[in-house]
Motif scaffolding. Structure first.
Motif, PDB file in Angstrom:
ATOM      1  N   ALA A  77       8.770  16.139   7.666  1.00  0.00           N
ATOM      2  CA  ALA A  77       8.991  16.821   8.942  1.00  0.00           C
ATOM      3  C   ALA A  77       9.495  18.249   8.781  1.00  0.00           C
ATOM      4  O   ALA A  77       9.158  19.125   9.576  1.00  0.00           O
ATOM      5  N   SER A  78      10.335  18.495   7.759  1.00  0.00           N
ATOM      6  CA  SER A  78      10.968  19.801   7.610  1.00  0.00           C
ATOM      7  C   SER A  78      10.147  20.730   6.727  1.00  0.00           C
ATOM      8  O   SER A  78       9.956  20.462   5.540  1.00  0.00           O
ATOM      9  N   GLU A  79       9.680  21.812   7.306  1.00  0.00           N
ATOM     10  CA  GLU A  79       9.052  22.877   6.525  1.00  0.00           C
ATOM     11  C   GLU A  79      10.181  23.811   6.102  1.00  0.00           C
ATOM     12  O   GLU A  79      10.401  24.863   6.692  1.00  0.00           O
ATOM     13  N   GLN A  80      10.877  23.398   5.078  1.00  0.00           N
ATOM     14  CA  GLN A  80      12.166  23.983   4.705  1.00  0.00           C
ATOM     15  C   GLN A  80      12.101  25.493   4.545  1.00  0.00           C
ATOM     16  O   GLN A  80      11.180  26.032   3.939  1.00  0.00           O
ATOM     17  N   SER A  81      13.109  26.157   5.119  1.00  0.00           N
ATOM     18  CA  SER A  81      13.315  27.608   5.052  1.00  0.00           C
ATOM     19  C   SER A  81      12.438  28.400   6.017  1.00  0.00           C
ATOM     20  O   SER A  81      12.586  29.622   6.113  1.00  0.00           O
ATOM     21  N   ARG A  82      11.535  27.739   6.741  1.00  0.00           N
ATOM     22  CA  ARG A  82      10.704  28.452   7.710  1.00  0.00           C
ATOM     23  C   ARG A  82      11.392  28.500   9.076  1.00  0.00           C
ATOM     24  O   ARG A  82      12.135  27.594   9.439  1.00  0.00           O
ATOM     25  N   GLU A  83      11.119  29.553   9.833  1.00  0.00           N
ATOM     26  CA  GLU A  83      11.684  29.662  11.172  1.00  0.00           C
ATOM     27  C   GLU A  83      11.028  28.643  12.103  1.00  0.00           C
ATOM     28  O   GLU A  83       9.821  28.393  12.021  1.00  0.00           O
TER      29      GLU A  83
ATOM     30  N   VAL B  54      12.277  17.102  15.562  1.00  0.00           N
ATOM     31  CA  VAL B  54      12.245  15.749  16.117  1.00  0.00           C
ATOM     32  C   VAL B  54      10.806  15.314  16.369  1.00  0.00           C
ATOM     33  O   VAL B  54      10.413  14.182  16.059  1.00  0.00           O
ATOM     34  N   THR B  55      10.002  16.224  16.914  1.00  0.00           N
ATOM     35  CA  THR B  55       8.597  15.910  17.201  1.00  0.00           C
ATOM     36  C   THR B  55       7.830  15.640  15.915  1.00  0.00           C
ATOM     37  O   THR B  55       7.044  14.682  15.828  1.00  0.00           O
ATOM     38  N   ARG B  56       8.059  16.464  14.906  1.00  0.00           N
ATOM     39  CA  ARG B  56       7.353  16.269  13.644  1.00  0.00           C
ATOM     40  C   ARG B  56       7.792  14.971  12.970  1.00  0.00           C
ATOM     41  O   ARG B  56       6.962  14.244  12.397  1.00  0.00           O
ATOM     42  N   ALA B  57       9.079  14.653  13.032  1.00  0.00           N
ATOM     43  CA  ALA B  57       9.560  13.402  12.439  1.00  0.00           C
ATOM     44  C   ALA B  57       8.911  12.207  13.125  1.00  0.00           C
ATOM     45  O   ALA B  57       8.512  11.235  12.466  1.00  0.00           O
TER      46      ALA B  57
ATOM     47  N   HIS C 133       8.180  24.459  -1.495  1.00  0.00           N
ATOM     48  CA  HIS C 133       7.799  25.600  -0.676  1.00  0.00           C
ATOM     49  C   HIS C 133       9.001  26.315  -0.066  1.00  0.00           C
ATOM     50  O   HIS C 133       8.828  27.315   0.631  1.00  0.00           O
ATOM     51  N   SER C 134      10.200  25.795  -0.321  1.00  0.00           N
ATOM     52  CA  SER C 134      11.402  26.395   0.244  1.00  0.00           C
ATOM     53  C   SER C 134      11.683  27.746  -0.419  1.00  0.00           C
ATOM     54  O   SER C 134      11.024  28.146  -1.390  1.00  0.00           O
ATOM     55  N   ARG C 135      12.699  28.427   0.104  1.00  0.00           N
ATOM     56  CA  ARG C 135      13.063  29.714  -0.481  1.00  0.00           C
ATOM     57  C   ARG C 135      13.448  29.551  -1.951  1.00  0.00           C
ATOM     58  O   ARG C 135      13.068  30.358  -2.795  1.00  0.00           O
TER      59      ARG C 135
ATOM     60  N   PRO D  84       5.534  13.751  -0.299  1.00  0.00           N
ATOM     61  CA  PRO D  84       4.742  14.952  -0.006  1.00  0.00           C
ATOM     62  C   PRO D  84       4.458  15.728  -1.289  1.00  0.00           C
ATOM     63  O   PRO D  84       5.317  15.810  -2.173  1.00  0.00           O
ATOM     64  N   PRO D  85       3.288  16.307  -1.413  1.00  0.00           N
ATOM     65  CA  PRO D  85       2.982  17.067  -2.638  1.00  0.00           C
ATOM     66  C   PRO D  85       3.872  18.292  -2.819  1.00  0.00           C
ATOM     67  O   PRO D  85       4.009  18.797  -3.936  1.00  0.00           O
ATOM     68  N   HIS D  86       4.493  18.749  -1.721  1.00  0.00           N
ATOM     69  CA  HIS D  86       5.348  19.935  -1.806  1.00  0.00           C
ATOM     70  C   HIS D  86       6.811  19.581  -2.067  1.00  0.00           C
ATOM     71  O   HIS D  86       7.672  20.463  -2.018  1.00  0.00           O
ATOM     72  N   TRP D  87       7.103  18.339  -2.353  1.00  0.00           N
ATOM     73  CA  TRP D  87       8.491  17.906  -2.538  1.00  0.00           C
ATOM     74  C   TRP D  87       8.628  17.217  -3.889  1.00  0.00           C
ATOM     75  O   TRP D  87       7.802  16.378  -4.274  1.00  0.00           O
ATOM     76  N   GLY D  88       9.673  17.581  -4.643  1.00  0.00           N
ATOM     77  CA  GLY D  88       9.865  16.929  -5.935  1.00  0.00           C
ATOM     78  C   GLY D  88      11.090  17.451  -6.655  1.00  0.00           C
ATOM     79  O   GLY D  88      11.926  18.155  -6.076  1.00  0.00           O
TER      80      GLY D  88
END
Length: 213
Positions: free
Chosen positions: A138-144, A152-155, A81-83, A169-173
Motif C-alpha cells: 500500500a505504501s509507496e514509501q517517500s512519495r507525496e 487506507v484505500t490502497r491497503a 524505491h524509497s529515498r 512486492p518486488p520493490h521491498w526487501g
C-alpha cells in the motif's frame, strides 16, 4: 521564551570499557552489547539510525529496526524505491548508530549495504503480520500523497486482491551491512568517556584501539 540547553547535563558512571574487555571480533562484541540491551529491556533495543548519501552528495538519516545479525552482517528491510533505497543504489556505504541511554552506551557501525538474496527477503516477509505485508504494497514509501485516505484505500485494494496469501512486492526487501569499522562508546564521568574502535584489516581480522573521548 528561549530554552537554556547549556545547563542540561548528565553524569555517566554505570560501567567502564577498555580494549582488553572487548572480544577480538567486532560483530561478536556488538552481539554481546545488543543482548545486554535486550536483557535490560531498554526502549527499542534494535532501533538504529541509518545515515546514507544521495546521488547529489546530501546525507540523510532515519531510524530503522535491525532484523538480524548473521554471518558477521547486520540485516534490515525496506522499500527499495524509497529515498534510502535510491541513495543506497547510488552509494552503498552507510553509517549505523545504536543508542541505549539506559546503559549509557552507543555503538557506531560503518560499512557497505547490499541487497540480500531474494529468498532471504521472501522468508522474512512471510514472517510479518498480514497487515504489515499489505502495508508494504500500500505504501509507496517517500512519495507525496494527498491524504491518509490514499493509504487506507490502497491497503483495502491490496487486501481484496490478496485476502490470504500476500506475496512479497518486488520493490521491498532486505539489505545486509558488512561492517568495516565499529566503535563502542561507554559514558563515563566528567565526559572522559570510554571509546573502543575496531577497524577491519585486509586479512579479515579486526584491529581494536582506545580512542580519546
Amino acid at each position: 521564551m528561549s530554552l537554556n540547553l547549556a545547563d542540561i547535563r548528565l553524569e555517566y558512571s554505570k560501567k567502564e570499557l577498555s580494549p582488553d574487555d572487548c572480544l577480538p571480533d567486532a560483530v561478536a562484541q556488538f552481539e554481546v552489547w545488543l543482548n545486554e540491551a535486550i536483557a535490560a529491556q531498554v526502549a527499542e533495543p534494535t532501533a538504529m539510525n541509518i545515515a546514507s548519501v544521495d546521488p547529489d552528495g546530501r546525507p540523510s538519516s532515519r531510524i530503522v529496526l535491525l532484523k538480524g545479525v548473521e554471518d558477521g552482517q547486520l540485516l534490515f528491510y525496506t522499500n527499495y524505491h524509497s529515498r534510502k533505497g535510491q541513495a543506497l543504489e547510488a552509494n552503498p556505504y552507510v553509517a549505523l548508530n545504536f543508542f541505549w541511554p539506559e546503559l549509557e552506551r552507543q555503538v557506531r557501525v560503518e560499512g557497505k549495504a547490499v541487497p540480500v538474496a531474494p529468498e532471504v527477503s521472501d522468508a522474512y516477509f512471510a514472517s510479518r503480520p498480514y497487515t504489515s505485508r499489505l502495508g508494504a504494497w500500500a505504501s509507496e514509501q517517500s512519495r507525496e500523497i494527498s491524504s491518509k485516505a490514499v493509504l487506507v484505500t490502497r491497503a483495502a485494494m491490496f487486501g481484496a486482491r490478496h485476502p490470504i496469501h500476500v506475496p512479497r512486492p518486488p520493490h521491498w526487501g532486505g539489505y545486509e551491512v558488512a561492517p568495516d569499522r565499529v566503535e563502542f562508546w561507554q559514558g563515563r564521568p566528567s565526559r572522559l568517556h570510554d571509546r573502543v574502535a575496531y577497524v577491519l584489516q585486509p586479512d579479515g581480522s579486526w584491529r581494536r584501539a582506545r580512542l580519546a573521548p
